[in-house]
Design a protein around this motif. Structure first.
Motif, PDB file in Angstrom:
ATOM      1  N   LEU A 157     -11.749  -4.651  10.493  1.00  0.00           N
ATOM      2  CA  LEU A 157     -10.303  -4.861  10.493  1.00  0.00           C
ATOM      3  C   LEU A 157      -9.772  -5.701   9.338  1.00  0.00           C
ATOM      4  CD1 LEU A 157      -9.224  -5.797  14.128  1.00  0.00           C
ATOM      5  CD2 LEU A 157      -8.498  -3.825  12.783  1.00  0.00           C
ATOM      6  N   THR A 158      -8.714  -5.214   8.739  1.00  0.00           N
ATOM      7  CA  THR A 158      -7.887  -6.077   7.903  1.00  0.00           C
ATOM      8  C   THR A 158      -7.160  -7.010   8.866  1.00  0.00           C
ATOM      9  OG1 THR A 158      -7.562  -4.478   6.133  1.00  0.00           O
ATOM     10  CG2 THR A 158      -5.823  -6.128   6.448  1.00  0.00           C
TER      11      THR A 158
ATOM     12  N   THR B  92      -7.241  -0.704   6.473  1.00  0.00           N
ATOM     13  CA  THR B  92      -5.956  -0.378   5.849  1.00  0.00           C
ATOM     14  C   THR B  92      -6.183   0.325   4.513  1.00  0.00           C
ATOM     15  OG1 THR B  92      -5.902  -2.645   4.975  1.00  0.00           O
ATOM     16  CG2 THR B  92      -4.567  -2.199   6.924  1.00  0.00           C
ATOM     17  N   ALA B  93      -5.340   1.306   4.233  1.00  0.00           N
ATOM     18  CA  ALA B  93      -5.430   2.080   2.993  1.00  0.00           C
ATOM     19  C   ALA B  93      -4.050   2.679   2.735  1.00  0.00           C
ATOM     20  CB  ALA B  93      -6.481   3.180   3.143  1.00  0.00           C
TER      21      ALA B  93
ATOM     22  N   THR C 196      -7.588   6.725   7.265  1.00  0.00           N
ATOM     23  CA  THR C 196      -7.064   7.925   6.612  1.00  0.00           C
ATOM     24  C   THR C 196      -5.710   8.362   7.186  1.00  0.00           C
ATOM     25  OG1 THR C 196      -9.395   8.553   6.717  1.00  0.00           O
ATOM     26  CG2 THR C 196      -7.876  10.104   5.666  1.00  0.00           C
ATOM     27  N   ASP C 197      -5.667   8.544   8.510  1.00  0.00           N
ATOM     28  CA  ASP C 197      -4.419   9.008   9.114  1.00  0.00           C
ATOM     29  C   ASP C 197      -3.464   7.862   9.433  1.00  0.00           C
ATOM     30  OD1 ASP C 197      -5.289  11.697   9.128  1.00  0.00           O
ATOM     31  OD2 ASP C 197      -6.531  11.263  10.880  1.00  0.00           O
ATOM     32  N   VAL C 198      -4.048   6.752   9.806  1.00  0.00           N
ATOM     33  CA  VAL C 198      -3.201   5.609  10.145  1.00  0.00           C
ATOM     34  C   VAL C 198      -3.957   4.319   9.819  1.00  0.00           C
ATOM     35  CG1 VAL C 198      -3.951   5.729  12.558  1.00  0.00           C
ATOM     36  CG2 VAL C 198      -1.884   4.462  11.993  1.00  0.00           C
TER      37      VAL C 198
ATOM     38  N   LEU D  74       0.835  -1.206   0.000  1.00  0.00           N
ATOM     39  CA  LEU D  74       0.000   0.000   0.000  1.00  0.00           C
ATOM     40  C   LEU D  74       0.869   1.256   0.000  1.00  0.00           C
ATOM     41  CD1 LEU D  74      -2.798  -0.945   2.593  1.00  0.00           C
ATOM     42  CD2 LEU D  74      -3.090  -0.591   0.129  1.00  0.00           C
ATOM     43  N   GLY D  75       2.140   1.080   0.305  1.00  0.00           N
ATOM     44  CA  GLY D  75       3.037   2.223   0.286  1.00  0.00           C
ATOM     45  C   GLY D  75       3.528   2.674   1.655  1.00  0.00           C
TER      46      GLY D  75
END
Lengths: 306, 306
Positions: free
Chosen positions: B255-256, B301-302, B235-237, B144-145
DNA sequence: ATGAAAGCGCTAACAG
DNA sequence: CTGTTAGCGCTTTCAT
């Protein structure tokens, strides 16, 4: 001499054969626990409560989950009888099956009932006052100013449902209001069904400003449903649960709920069952005992916006 | 003649005495399950997995929770020996106590080990590949980076911790990165401790953009901690858990996580234990079996914001 | 085919 | 105080 034998026993790692002891004592020292697919936290509380009384001592705990008791009580009876138990702890809804109790009595298998809702005179009974508990939450949301209150009932076969509902009724009556029957829906204590019926409730027009769910899983589901409809809890809608299960604390916002003293009740049930088995019947009496509930006001309930 | 006897037996509600049968068969038909205060959903999955193999049949399941095994393995051994079991299912961390295994072997008490992490050649072993599982989640957030990744370890005495961490390491190495040791904190698999250490992690500067928690309870705690600091997930974490427990689905955002096939493993462990008891050793072999894990990518997660 | 008897490992009752 | 014995309820073996 005793000493010499004991020493030899230790030296040889001797352990007496329990089957032989059981045979002669006419006791298996096995206590059963039967329940029906409830939430994990409830099961674990039950077990831990019972186990804390058994203290890994003489008695051992056998777990015997059994589904659909209401439709086949005799099968559970056979299972319990064949399990070679000295006694059995009956959680709902098994504790409310007269046929089952008949069978157990006929075969002289001791039992203790945890939170039964009918025939409260039969056998050892450990309970909480569901009506009073239901009254507590309902009175709480009414005191906050809510009037349009949605209600998510649990599985109707778990008679806890009825008692709690009756408590809601009394609280409404005392406040000079009454429950709107179109805002009463039936779940089955699971998250998934809870989510579905909560959606129905929240799409109702005018929308209820508060929801009373009969357990925490369904309350959490109601919060999720509200969120998925773009509603904030407790700003747009208040939600209260029941049980004080772990999820009520890990949820966000933390759930207003009623602490059900499952652990304590299971301990007490095991305690009195064992008292009865050991012939200390004085301890087993009084047959019925009520454990106190506790209303826990947390972040999921607030006054209505309007 | 047989028929007449059988009929009479039914008429009289006759049930053979299990203690007598056990005595002669040199079998108690009792299987023990021992574990140490893990999350309710884990216990229940374990139990249900084992029970689904026992099928309420000949064998019965005795639950024997025991805390602090690592500091007193012999006591657990005594408890198990005195319980009159035919065999025992050992969950972590009991399955990793050599002294305990020694005792059980000496006394010829059969055992099956569920997700052990050392001496994998001893006894019947049912496992999942923790390293591969750890690799999966870590690779996911890296893909995801994310680069600044916080890690919340579980209780160090549960060796699952190490395997999963090793998997993270490999994933980082493959991606040409490495774990920042200042972003690794130690929890104990509980929500409360998880919340505390997650706060530490999130106050770190620069703040991690993702957190890998070694179970779902701690992941949910991390989400709560983030929210209490005014941070949005994902978004933030981003936050990922482990276990696919019920809470991972009821949490918000969902949750992932990594599905740990606890049920299946417990079934397999019971199956092979019983095979060994019944003398079908072919079935008990191969001694070790790995069950597949599964990465479940859900809403927590993102990609990182930056 | 049916019946009789031995013995599983232990405890309790009794004899020496 | 030590040693012997009967018997808990069942299954298995052996005799009828």
């Amino acid at each position: 001499m005793r000493r010499k034998v004991k020493e030899a026993a230790v030296a040889l790692d001797y352990h007496p054969n329990i089957a032989a002891q059981s045979l002669i004592a006419r006791r298996s020292y096995l206590i059963g626990l039967t329940y029906e697919r409830p939430s994990p936290s409830y099961v674990v509380e039950l077990q831990n409560g019972a186990l804390s009384r058994l203290e890994n001592g003489r008695y051992r705990l056998v777990v015997l989950p059994f589904n659909h008791v209401t439709s086949r009580p005799e099968e559970l009876g056979k299972l319990l009888l064949r399990a070679g138990l000295d006694g059995v702890l009956l959680a709902p809804p098994a504790c409310d099956q007269p046929e089952l109790l008949d069978m157990l009595e006929r075969q002289k298998l001791a039992y203790a009932r945890i939170t039964p809702h009918r025939d409260l005179h039969r056998g050892v009974v450990v309970a909480m006052d569901e009506v009073a508990a239901g009254h507590s939450v309902a009175a709480h949301v009414l005191a906050l100013g809510h009037r349009r209150v949605g209600i998510i009932l649990g599985d109707p076969s778990h008679a806890a449902s009825k008692g709690r509902l009756e408590g809601y009724r009394q609280a409404f009556a005392e406040a000079g209001h009454s429950i709107d029957p179109t805002l009463v829906v039936t779940g089955d204590f699971t998250y998934d069904i809870g989510y579905r019926v909560a959606l129905d409730l929240l799409r109702h027009s005018p929308r209820p400003t508060a929801i009373l769910a009969q357990n925490d899983d369904m309350a959490v589901a109601a919060i999720a449903a509200a969120r998925d409809l773009g509603l904030a809890v407790p700003t747009d809608v208040s939600v209260a649960g029941f049980d004080n299960s772990e999820v009520s604390r890990t949820a966000w916002p933390q759930l207003t709920t009623v602490h059900q003293p499952v652990r304590e009740m299971a301990w007490d049930a095991a305690n009195r069952l064992i008292a009865a088995l050991d012939g200390k019947d004085e301890l087993a009496a009084p047959r019925r005992r009520d454990h106190p509930h506790e209303l826990l006001v947390r972040a999921s309930t607030a006054p209505p916006a309007e």
